[in-house]
Design a protein around this motif. Sequence first.
Motif, PDB file in Angstrom:
ATOM      1  N   GLY A  52       0.793  -1.222   0.000  1.00 55.64           N
ATOM      2  CA  GLY A  52       0.000   0.000   0.000  1.00 55.64           C
ATOM      3  C   GLY A  52       0.824   1.270   0.000  1.00 55.64           C
ATOM      4  O   GLY A  52       2.022   1.269  -0.301  1.00 55.64           O
ATOM      5  N   SER A  53       0.176   2.364   0.377  1.00 54.37           N
ATOM      6  CA  SER A  53       0.819   3.677   0.403  1.00 54.37           C
ATOM      7  C   SER A  53       0.239   4.533   1.518  1.00 54.37           C
ATOM      8  O   SER A  53      -0.844   4.244   2.032  1.00 54.37           O
ATOM      9  CB  SER A  53       0.624   4.391  -0.942  1.00 54.37           C
ATOM     10  OG  SER A  53      -0.749   4.706  -1.135  1.00 54.37           O
ATOM     11  N   VAL A  54       0.973   5.589   1.870  1.00 53.83           N
ATOM     12  CA  VAL A  54       0.524   6.565   2.862  1.00 53.83           C
ATOM     13  C   VAL A  54       0.849   7.949   2.320  1.00 53.83           C
ATOM     14  O   VAL A  54       1.907   8.155   1.723  1.00 53.83           O
ATOM     15  CB  VAL A  54       1.240   6.359   4.227  1.00 53.83           C
ATOM     16  CG1 VAL A  54       0.857   7.441   5.204  1.00 53.83           C
ATOM     17  CG2 VAL A  54       0.924   4.998   4.806  1.00 53.83           C
ATOM     18  N   PHE A  55      -0.067   8.887   2.529  1.00 54.24           N
ATOM     19  CA  PHE A  55       0.138  10.287   2.150  1.00 54.24           C
ATOM     20  C   PHE A  55      -0.040  11.124   3.400  1.00 54.24           C
ATOM     21  O   PHE A  55      -1.049  11.012   4.095  1.00 54.24           O
ATOM     22  CB  PHE A  55      -0.881  10.680   1.075  1.00 54.24           C
ATOM     23  CG  PHE A  55      -0.799  12.100   0.596  1.00 54.24           C
ATOM     24  CD1 PHE A  55       0.407  12.783   0.510  1.00 54.24           C
ATOM     25  CD2 PHE A  55      -1.948  12.764   0.202  1.00 54.24           C
ATOM     26  CE1 PHE A  55       0.473  14.080   0.040  1.00 54.24           C
ATOM     27  CE2 PHE A  55      -1.903  14.064  -0.272  1.00 54.24           C
ATOM     28  CZ  PHE A  55      -0.688  14.727  -0.346  1.00 54.24           C
ATOM     29  N   ARG A  56       0.975  11.944   3.720  1.00 54.83           N
ATOM     30  CA  ARG A  56       0.913  12.768   4.936  1.00 54.83           C
ATOM     31  C   ARG A  56       1.686  14.055   4.741  1.00 54.83           C
ATOM     32  O   ARG A  56       2.531  14.169   3.859  1.00 54.83           O
ATOM     33  CB  ARG A  56       1.453  11.999   6.141  1.00 54.83           C
ATOM     34  CG  ARG A  56       2.936  11.675   6.082  1.00 54.83           C
ATOM     35  CD  ARG A  56       3.486  11.035   7.369  1.00 54.83           C
ATOM     36  NE  ARG A  56       2.765   9.877   7.790  1.00 54.83           N
ATOM     37  CZ  ARG A  56       3.138   8.619   7.578  1.00 54.83           C
ATOM     38  NH1 ARG A  56       4.262   8.359   6.929  1.00 54.83           N
ATOM     39  NH2 ARG A  56       2.423   7.611   8.008  1.00 54.83           N
ATOM     40  N   VAL A  57       1.406  15.024   5.604  1.00 54.53           N
ATOM     41  CA  VAL A  57       2.185  16.245   5.700  1.00 54.53           C
ATOM     42  C   VAL A  57       2.804  16.252   7.085  1.00 54.53           C
ATOM     43  O   VAL A  57       2.123  16.012   8.086  1.00 54.53           O
ATOM     44  CB  VAL A  57       1.316  17.503   5.486  1.00 54.53           C
ATOM     45  CG1 VAL A  57       2.098  18.764   5.820  1.00 54.53           C
ATOM     46  CG2 VAL A  57       0.809  17.562   4.056  1.00 54.53           C
ATOM     47  N   VAL A  58       4.117  16.493   7.145  1.00 59.23           N
ATOM     48  CA  VAL A  58       4.832  16.503   8.420  1.00 59.23           C
ATOM     49  C   VAL A  58       5.429  17.886   8.629  1.00 59.23           C
ATOM     50  O   VAL A  58       5.980  18.481   7.706  1.00 59.23           O
ATOM     51  CB  VAL A  58       5.952  15.431   8.445  1.00 59.23           C
ATOM     52  CG1 VAL A  58       6.701  15.455   9.765  1.00 59.23           C
ATOM     53  CG2 VAL A  58       5.356  14.052   8.184  1.00 59.23           C
ATOM     54  N   GLU A  59       5.299  18.378   9.846  1.00 57.25           N
ATOM     55  CA  GLU A  59       5.877  19.662  10.224  1.00 57.25           C
ATOM     56  C   GLU A  59       6.989  19.408  11.238  1.00 57.25           C
ATOM     57  O   GLU A  59       6.749  18.851  12.302  1.00 57.25           O
ATOM     58  CB  GLU A  59       4.792  20.558  10.817  1.00 57.25           C
ATOM     59  CG  GLU A  59       5.200  21.998  10.919  1.00 57.25           C
ATOM     60  CD  GLU A  59       3.996  22.885  11.217  1.00 57.25           C
ATOM     61  OE1 GLU A  59       3.991  23.483  12.302  1.00 57.25           O
ATOM     62  OE2 GLU A  59       3.088  22.962  10.360  1.00 57.25           O
ATOM     63  N   PHE A  60       8.221  19.802  10.869  1.00 56.03           N
ATOM     64  CA  PHE A  60       9.388  19.609  11.723  1.00 56.03           C
ATOM     65  C   PHE A  60       9.717  20.915  12.433  1.00 56.03           C
ATOM     66  O   PHE A  60       9.990  21.931  11.779  1.00 56.03           O
ATOM     67  CB  PHE A  60      10.600  19.170  10.892  1.00 56.03           C
ATOM     68  CG  PHE A  60      10.433  17.828  10.236  1.00 56.03           C
ATOM     69  CD1 PHE A  60      10.827  16.672  10.894  1.00 56.03           C
ATOM     70  CD2 PHE A  60       9.883  17.717   8.973  1.00 56.03           C
ATOM     71  CE1 PHE A  60      10.675  15.430  10.291  1.00 56.03           C
ATOM     72  CE2 PHE A  60       9.726  16.482   8.363  1.00 56.03           C
ATOM     73  CZ  PHE A  60      10.123  15.333   9.019  1.00 56.03           C
TER      74      PHE A  60
END
Length: 177
Positions: free
Chosen positions: A70-78
């Motif tokens: 499968g796959s994952v789509f995310r936005v990460v804030e560092f």
Amino acid sequence: MVAPVRRVVTGHDENGMAVVIFDGDAPNVRVREHGTGSTQLWRTDATPADNSGSEDAVVGDIPLKPPTGGSVFRVVEFAPESDVSRSEGTGTLAAALGAHEPEGAALRHPGSHRTDSVDYAIVISGEIDLWLDDEKDDVHLKAGDVAIQRGTNHAWVNNGTEPCRIAFVLIDAKPAV
């Protein structure tokens, strides 16, 4: 605090017409003690993906790595390193996220990890350093830059003064080593 991400998801009504099934702030947000915030946007459990149904694909906890096939789509804030609490300790972040813990040189940073995936990373805002096993291979990225991570040991290190926001698509892959 992680800035909200508006998520618009389309689907089909009972007549097969294209419709919006979700429109609003993405509901699955996770903020970690070490200063990283992650907003899960979508997940697929297989390839090819199933576009039928109208259920939300990001309900519940989603580990760092994508599901098998499968796959994952995310936005990460560092957060900037100067704002980060390191109470989680070296090497524990990878285990907490379900990733592999690198050995040796890769433990240069507590956020070092590796996933069996191809990761497409697009820097949306801010700047960040992509640390690999050896310092000579580290890369500085800024808004608009793209990195393609292919199952390597790495860490994302924000040495700036502002948060860095990155969109990630992770696709399950065979282990590289």
